[in-house]
Design an enzyme around this catalytic site. Sequence first.
Site, PDB file in Angstrom:
ATOM      1  N   ASP A  74       1.053  -1.284  -0.036  1.00 19.28           N
ATOM      2  CA  ASP A  74      -0.347  -0.066   0.113  1.00 19.28           C
ATOM      3  C   ASP A  74       0.562   0.899   0.348  1.00 19.28           C
ATOM      4  OD1 ASP A  74       0.992  -0.332   3.040  1.00 19.28           O
ATOM      5  OD2 ASP A  74      -0.447   0.256   3.520  1.00 19.28           O
ATOM      6  N   ASP A 105       8.951   3.729  -1.290  1.00 20.97           N
ATOM      7  CA  ASP A 105       8.713   3.310  -0.327  1.00 20.97           C
ATOM      8  C   ASP A 105       7.471   2.518  -0.091  1.00 20.97           C
ATOM      9  OD1 ASP A 105       7.540   3.140   2.590  1.00 20.97           O
ATOM     10  OD2 ASP A 105       7.056   4.748   2.468  1.00 20.97           O
ATOM     11  N   GLU A 144       0.042  -0.646   5.899  1.00 24.25           N
ATOM     12  CA  GLU A 144       1.071   0.072   6.339  1.00 24.25           C
ATOM     13  C   GLU A 144       1.237   1.518   6.553  1.00 24.25           C
ATOM     14  OE1 GLU A 144       5.300   1.478   7.714  1.00 24.25           O
ATOM     15  OE2 GLU A 144       3.860   1.675   5.945  1.00 24.25           O
ATOM     16  N   GLU A 145       0.923   1.877   5.706  1.00 23.72           N
ATOM     17  CA  GLU A 145       1.048   3.709   5.484  1.00 23.72           C
ATOM     18  C   GLU A 145      -0.453   4.162   6.061  1.00 23.72           C
ATOM     19  OE1 GLU A 145       2.670   5.559   4.561  1.00 23.72           O
ATOM     20  OE2 GLU A 145       3.796   3.937   3.403  1.00 23.72           O
ATOM     21  N   HIS A 362       7.032   9.450  -0.345  1.00 23.33           N
ATOM     22  CA  HIS A 362       6.108  10.627   0.043  1.00 23.33           C
ATOM     23  C   HIS A 362       5.905  12.130  -0.632  1.00 23.33           C
ATOM     24  CE1 HIS A 362       4.841   7.969   3.719  1.00 23.33           C
ATOM     25  NE2 HIS A 362       5.264   7.420   3.250  1.00 23.33           N
TER      26      HIS A 362
END
Length: 389
Positions: A74, A105, A144-145, A362
């Site tokens: 994710d 990421d 996870e995010e 990000h």
Amino acid sequence: MTATALEIAQALLRCPSVTPADAGALGVLEALLQDAGFATHRVTFSEPGTADIDNLYARIGDGAPHLCFAGHTDVVPPGEETAWSHGAFAGDVEGGLLYGRGAVDMKGGIACAVAATLDYLAANGGQPQQSGKGSISFLITGDEEDVAVNGTVKLLQWAAERGERFDHCIVGEPSNVEAIGDTIKIGRRGSQSGVLIVDGRQGHVAYPHRASNPIPDIATLITALNDEPLDQGSAQFQPSNLEFTSVDVGNPATNVIPAQARAKFNIRFNDHHTQETLRALVEQRLAAACGNRIRARIEWLPSNADVFVTKPGGFTDLVSAAIADITGRSPDLNTGGGTSDARFIAKYCPVVEFGLVGQTMHQIDERTPVSDLDKLTAIYRGVLERYFR
């Protein structure tokens, strides 16, 4: 010929798996691993008030030693997509750079781990060791995010109930600061948030003797809690840090003394503390600062972010040697930064985080050099060769 890290990364980037959506990302990995002989399991977890999350567990081999690669497919939202120079989910390469949300990421890191494993197995008769002993697994989540409740933590519990036992784990988070090989994360600080609440008595500003203003009192307490360090740090960790993030009274009026003041804070704490001992220490200091005059309390927020550290030694030496072979660098063994899913894995086996360079994660135009994908793949391949030697 096995798939390259670039090819796998592009396939993953073209799945717009903004948390909690999967968008086909786990299917890309499952197909590759099944073709290589892995036994795969897709497991969905649920929690009231949260989205159902699909997860993937894949394993090849039998018994120990068992090396697990862990990560998440994710990604965070791309933001304003028109601001990207390449489509956020296009997986384009230009000027030797791979662009896309998750390139760093951490779809790029997962792609390198899969590519390295497939190449290693192809050269070793399709098994971790030609003797038939040893296991390699992938533990991949789509949660996870965001809230991180239906992902790694539950997948680990599920695996343990099946009798899975991990000896070591590598999480492919973007650990490096400037260049591939400069940093291995061997631990993370714990995280605990709370709200400091000071009760006063509401009243008219013209009659302060009939009221009790909580604002000066909360300022006094904030200063008291900030003034004295929680500790001086430890061998692997920087000093713990209490940081106030907001002060609120919820009072739009200029002629009313508020009845209550609240201040939110977060503590990043090292291995001198557990959540329980940390809370007790802060409560003790608060009581001393309040004396018999100030009425205050702390509401502690739930936290699953415990401190952990993998002590330097055999496993960190092995990973460091593989890094040195490819990059010539001696990595810094570091515990800085925020929390990650490694905090859950640490309860089951020693774990380190090592992946790509995190400078653009990000961000708009998240990207990684294709050469870094090649280096990371070679490092993971070196880890496998040493681990199963």
